[in-house]
Design a protein around this motif. Sequence first.
Motif, PDB file in Angstrom:
ATOM      1  N   UNK A 148       0.843  -1.190   0.000  1.00 30.60           N
ATOM      2  CA  UNK A 148       0.000   0.000   0.000  1.00 30.60           C
ATOM      3  C   UNK A 148       0.878   1.239   0.000  1.00 30.60           C
ATOM      4  N   UNK A 149       0.520   2.187  -0.842  1.00 30.60           N
ATOM      5  CA  UNK A 149       1.256   3.446  -0.926  1.00 30.60           C
ATOM      6  C   UNK A 149       0.283   4.587  -0.668  1.00 30.60           C
ATOM      7  N   UNK A 183       4.898  22.079  -6.691  1.00 33.13           N
ATOM      8  CA  UNK A 183       4.103  21.053  -6.024  1.00 33.13           C
ATOM      9  C   UNK A 183       5.010  19.933  -5.561  1.00 33.13           C
ATOM     10  N   UNK A 184       4.632  19.331  -4.434  1.00 31.43           N
ATOM     11  CA  UNK A 184       5.336  18.173  -3.910  1.00 31.43           C
ATOM     12  C   UNK A 184       4.357  17.027  -3.705  1.00 31.43           C
ATOM     13  N   UNK A 185       4.853  15.824  -3.871  1.00 28.31           N
ATOM     14  CA  UNK A 185       4.069  14.623  -3.604  1.00 28.31           C
ATOM     15  C   UNK A 185       4.928  13.702  -2.748  1.00 28.31           C
ATOM     16  N   UNK A 186       4.544  13.562  -1.499  1.00 24.70           N
ATOM     17  CA  UNK A 186       5.276  12.710  -0.570  1.00 24.70           C
ATOM     18  C   UNK A 186       4.617  11.336  -0.518  1.00 24.70           C
ATOM     19  N   UNK A 187       5.426  10.297  -0.645  1.00 24.35           N
ATOM     20  CA  UNK A 187       4.915   8.932  -0.681  1.00 24.35           C
ATOM     21  C   UNK A 187       5.383   8.144   0.525  1.00 24.35           C
ATOM     22  N   UNK A 188       4.501   7.296   1.011  1.00 29.82           N
ATOM     23  CA  UNK A 188       4.883   6.373   2.073  1.00 29.82           C
ATOM     24  C   UNK A 188       5.471   5.117   1.444  1.00 29.82           C
ATOM     25  N   UNK A 189       6.086   4.287   2.247  1.00 28.96           N
ATOM     26  CA  UNK A 189       6.581   3.026   1.731  1.00 28.96           C
ATOM     27  C   UNK A 189       8.040   3.103   1.313  1.00 28.96           C
ATOM     28  N   UNK A 190       8.636   1.933   1.176  1.00 34.33           N
ATOM     29  CA  UNK A 190      10.078   1.872   0.918  1.00 34.33           C
ATOM     30  C   UNK A 190      10.421   1.538  -0.519  1.00 34.33           C
ATOM     31  N   UNK A 191       9.427   1.429  -1.392  1.00 38.35           N
ATOM     32  CA  UNK A 191       9.708   1.057  -2.772  1.00 38.35           C
ATOM     33  C   UNK A 191       9.295   2.153  -3.735  1.00 38.35           C
ATOM     34  N   UNK A 192       9.310   3.373  -3.259  1.00 41.18           N
ATOM     35  CA  UNK A 192       8.950   4.534  -4.082  1.00 41.18           C
ATOM     36  C   UNK A 192       9.743   4.551  -5.377  1.00 41.18           C
ATOM     37  N   UNK A 193      11.008   4.185  -5.295  1.00 40.45           N
ATOM     38  CA  UNK A 193      11.892   4.283  -6.457  1.00 40.45           C
ATOM     39  C   UNK A 193      11.470   3.381  -7.606  1.00 40.45           C
ATOM     40  N   UNK A 211       0.897  -4.356 -12.585  1.00 33.82           N
ATOM     41  CA  UNK A 211       0.050  -5.315 -11.879  1.00 33.82           C
ATOM     42  C   UNK A 211       0.652  -5.700 -10.539  1.00 33.82           C
ATOM     43  N   UNK A 212       1.952  -5.819 -10.491  1.00 35.74           N
ATOM     44  CA  UNK A 212       2.596  -6.307  -9.266  1.00 35.74           C
ATOM     45  C   UNK A 212       2.610  -5.278  -8.144  1.00 35.74           C
ATOM     46  N   UNK A 213       2.756  -4.003  -8.473  1.00 33.99           N
ATOM     47  CA  UNK A 213       2.880  -2.979  -7.437  1.00 33.99           C
ATOM     48  C   UNK A 213       1.616  -2.144  -7.272  1.00 33.99           C
ATOM     49  N   UNK A 214       0.762  -2.116  -8.253  1.00 31.36           N
ATOM     50  CA  UNK A 214      -0.493  -1.405  -8.126  1.00 31.36           C
ATOM     51  C   UNK A 214      -0.454   0.041  -8.585  1.00 31.36           C
ATOM     52  N   UNK A 215      -1.600   0.703  -8.436  1.00 32.53           N
ATOM     53  CA  UNK A 215      -1.782   2.076  -8.874  1.00 32.53           C
ATOM     54  C   UNK A 215      -2.400   2.867  -7.734  1.00 32.53           C
ATOM     55  N   UNK A 216      -1.836   4.040  -7.446  1.00 37.12           N
ATOM     56  CA  UNK A 216      -2.296   4.834  -6.322  1.00 37.12           C
ATOM     57  C   UNK A 216      -2.407   6.303  -6.716  1.00 37.12           C
TER      58      UNK A 216
END
Length: 117
Positions: free
Chosen positions: A1-2, A20-30, A101-106
């Motif tokens: 989940x992101x 503008x900034x977009x801050x993301x949670x999670x460790x796989x942002x890259x 498909x593996x990581x999803x869309x947020x």
Amino acid sequence: QVQLVESGGGLVQPGESLRLSCAASGSIFSLYTMGWYRQAPGKQRELVASITSGGSTNYADSVKVRFTISRDNAKNTMYLQMNSLKPEDTAVYYCRAGGGVSLGLYWGQGTQVTVSS
């Protein structure tokens, strides 16, 4: 989940700039392809700019030269530098993270940008 949180929107006059900034949670942002979209009243949501995990960028013709997308993977953050803003840039700007498909869309919740004199 992101989780994505946008910030930096506001009211500016034509010709001014915003970032503008977009801050993301999670460790796989890259691993995600990140994008900025916008939706003006009565119009469909449209792609503004995107940046892949490798740093390749793509822009809508209407914002080329004026806008710059970037990302800082160490900070889990994406940016959109918007220069020479025009009234037609007025919209809600959304951040999107796409990982297939593996990581999803947020999507983020959006931030309002209003360009008016």
